[in-house]
Design a protein around this motif. Structure first.
Motif, short mmCIF file in Angstrom:
data_model
loop_
_atom_site.label_atom_id
_atom_site.label_comp_id
_atom_site.label_asym_id
_atom_site.label_seq_id
_atom_site.Cartn_x
_atom_site.Cartn_y
_atom_site.Cartn_z
N ASP A 254 14.12 -13.09 32.05
CA ASP A 254 14.10 -11.63 32.05
C ASP A 254 14.12 -11.08 30.62
OD1 ASP A 254 14.71 -9.01 33.74
OD2 ASP A 254 16.05 -8.99 32.01
N ALA A 255 13.32 -10.05 30.35
CA ALA A 255 13.21 -9.50 29.00
C ALA A 255 14.53 -8.92 28.51
CB ALA A 255 12.12 -8.43 28.96
N ARG A 256 15.26 -8.22 29.39
CA ARG A 256 16.53 -7.63 28.97
C ARG A 256 17.57 -8.71 28.68
NH1 ARG A 256 18.76 -4.49 25.69
NH2 ARG A 256 20.73 -3.57 26.35
N CYS A 257 17.55 -9.80 29.41
CA CYS A 257 18.44 -10.93 29.10
C CYS A 257 18.16 -11.46 27.70
CB CYS A 257 18.27 -12.04 30.12
SG CYS A 257 18.90 -11.64 31.78
N ARG A 258 16.89 -11.58 27.35
CA ARG A 258 16.53 -12.06 26.02
C ARG A 258 17.00 -11.08 24.95
NH1 ARG A 258 11.71 -13.23 28.76
NH2 ARG A 258 10.59 -11.54 27.70
N GLU A 259 16.83 -9.78 25.22
CA GLU A 259 17.24 -8.76 24.25
C GLU A 259 18.74 -8.79 24.00
OE1 GLU A 259 15.90 -5.10 25.86
OE2 GLU A 259 13.76 -5.49 25.46
N VAL A 260 19.52 -8.92 25.06
CA VAL A 260 20.98 -8.94 24.92
C VAL A 260 21.44 -10.19 24.18
CG1 VAL A 260 23.14 -9.18 26.23
CG2 VAL A 260 21.47 -7.43 26.87
N VAL A 261 20.88 -11.33 24.54
CA VAL A 261 21.24 -12.57 23.83
C VAL A 261 20.89 -12.46 22.35
CG1 VAL A 261 20.69 -15.02 23.58
CG2 VAL A 261 21.13 -14.08 25.84
N ALA A 262 19.69 -11.95 22.05
CA ALA A 262 19.28 -11.81 20.66
C ALA A 262 20.23 -10.90 19.90
CB ALA A 262 17.85 -11.26 20.59
N ALA A 263 20.63 -9.79 20.51
CA ALA A 263 21.54 -8.85 19.84
C ALA A 263 22.91 -9.47 19.61
CB ALA A 263 21.67 -7.58 20.68
N LEU A 264 23.41 -10.23 20.58
CA LEU A 264 24.71 -10.88 20.41
C LEU A 264 24.67 -11.94 19.32
CD1 LEU A 264 25.67 -11.22 24.18
CD2 LEU A 264 26.83 -9.77 22.50
N LEU A 265 23.58 -12.69 19.28
CA LEU A 265 23.47 -13.75 18.27
C LEU A 265 23.29 -13.18 16.87
CD1 LEU A 265 21.28 -16.42 20.11
CD2 LEU A 265 23.76 -16.33 19.88
N GLU A 266 22.67 -12.02 16.77
CA GLU A 266 22.49 -11.37 15.47
C GLU A 266 23.72 -10.60 15.00
OE1 GLU A 266 18.14 -10.22 14.11
OE2 GLU A 266 18.75 -9.07 15.86
N ALA A 267 24.64 -10.31 15.91
CA ALA A 267 25.78 -9.44 15.58
C ALA A 267 26.70 -10.10 14.55
CB ALA A 267 26.56 -9.11 16.85
N GLU A 268 26.86 -9.45 13.41
CA GLU A 268 27.71 -9.99 12.36
C GLU A 268 29.19 -9.99 12.75
OE1 GLU A 268 27.02 -11.37 9.55
OE2 GLU A 268 25.08 -10.65 8.79
N HIS A 269 29.60 -9.04 13.59
CA HIS A 269 31.03 -8.92 13.90
C HIS A 269 31.50 -9.91 14.95
CE1 HIS A 269 29.33 -6.64 17.27
NE2 HIS A 269 30.50 -6.78 17.89
N ILE A 270 30.58 -10.69 15.52
CA ILE A 270 30.95 -11.69 16.53
C ILE A 270 30.69 -13.08 15.97
CG2 ILE A 270 30.61 -12.53 18.87
CD1 ILE A 270 29.36 -9.81 19.55
N ALA A 271 31.74 -13.89 15.85
CA ALA A 271 31.56 -15.29 15.44
C ALA A 271 31.11 -16.10 16.65
CB ALA A 271 32.86 -15.85 14.89
N LYS A 272 30.07 -16.90 16.47
CA LYS A 272 29.59 -17.79 17.51
C LYS A 272 29.93 -19.22 17.09
CE LYS A 272 26.88 -14.93 16.75
NZ LYS A 272 26.91 -13.53 16.26
N VAL A 273 30.69 -19.95 17.92
CA VAL A 273 31.20 -21.26 17.54
C VAL A 273 30.72 -22.31 18.53
CG1 VAL A 273 33.21 -20.23 16.42
CG2 VAL A 273 33.40 -20.96 18.79
#
Length: 202
Positions: A85-104
């Motif tokens: 789904d396009a919106r799923c891709r958009e949300v994942v992309a935004a979360l992965l780009e977000a500087e304020h969220i550490a992804k571990v």
């Protein structure tokens, strides 16, 4: 710096298993409405466990078309995103780009390459926990199994059947959901146990 050996396969096999998230702790995100709900919850977090899954390749020089699934987790729940789904891709992309969220997570270099190709974004504030353990004196990549063994004296359960299953399927099985969710959740557990600050990643 002292050098430490990662637990062997036999040593890990002798340990009691680590508890896991069950289906009631896992959110499947496969459409726009589910993606919006996930965004509301996850965009307010500071740290997320992170991993991806891709349909396996079987031939030499075959290029993976993944990731097909991206999973993100807090200490209490996990979200398994299917990227059809396009919106799923958009949300994942935004979360992965977000500087304020550490992804571990563990062994994330390959995930970065696939994400850049599939989602067209560069993940930011990402911490590969293998790097943390290497700085602590573990010479080889410890991986999630080794880290769980070292920190919790427990065995992390990973299904080989789920590992090599078809992650491009529109209908993920219960075992796939549990496998994917717990990969991200275990990384979050390890990060929390290490008592690391949620600052910019490596």
């Amino acid at each position: 710096m002292p050098q430490f050996a990662s637990p062997t396969r036999d040593e890990l096999a002798a340990l009691e298993p680590l508890e896991r998230l069950g289906l009631h702790d896992i959110e499947l995100v496969a459409n726009a409405a589910q993606a919006e709900q996930a965004w509301q919850r996850l965009s307010a977090t500071r740290v997320l466990g992170f991993d991806t899954e891709s349909k396996p390749t079987f031939f030499r020089d075959q290029v993976s078309e993944g990731p097909h699934v991206v999973q993100l987790a807090t200490l209490e729940r996990a979200w398994v995103f299917q990227l059809v789904d396009a919106r799923c891709r958009e949300v994942v992309a935004a979360l992965l780009e977000a500087e304020h969220i550490a992804k571990v997570g563990f062994g994330l270099a390959g995930d970065h390459t696939q994400i850049r190709r599939t989602l067209g974004v560069e993940p930011r504030n990402v911490l590969d926990l293998n790097v943390v353990f290497r700085k602590k004196g573990y010479a080889k990549e410890i991986g999630v199994r080794g880290a769980v063994g070292v920190l919790f004296n427990r065995r992390f359960l990973k299904s080989k059947k789920a590992t090599t299953s078809n992650w491009a399927n529109r209908q993920l099985s219960e075992s796939q959901l549990v496998y994917a969710a717990n990969d991200a959740w275990a990384a979050m557990r390890v990060f929390h146990a290490l008592d690391l600050p949620p600052g910019p990643g490596e």
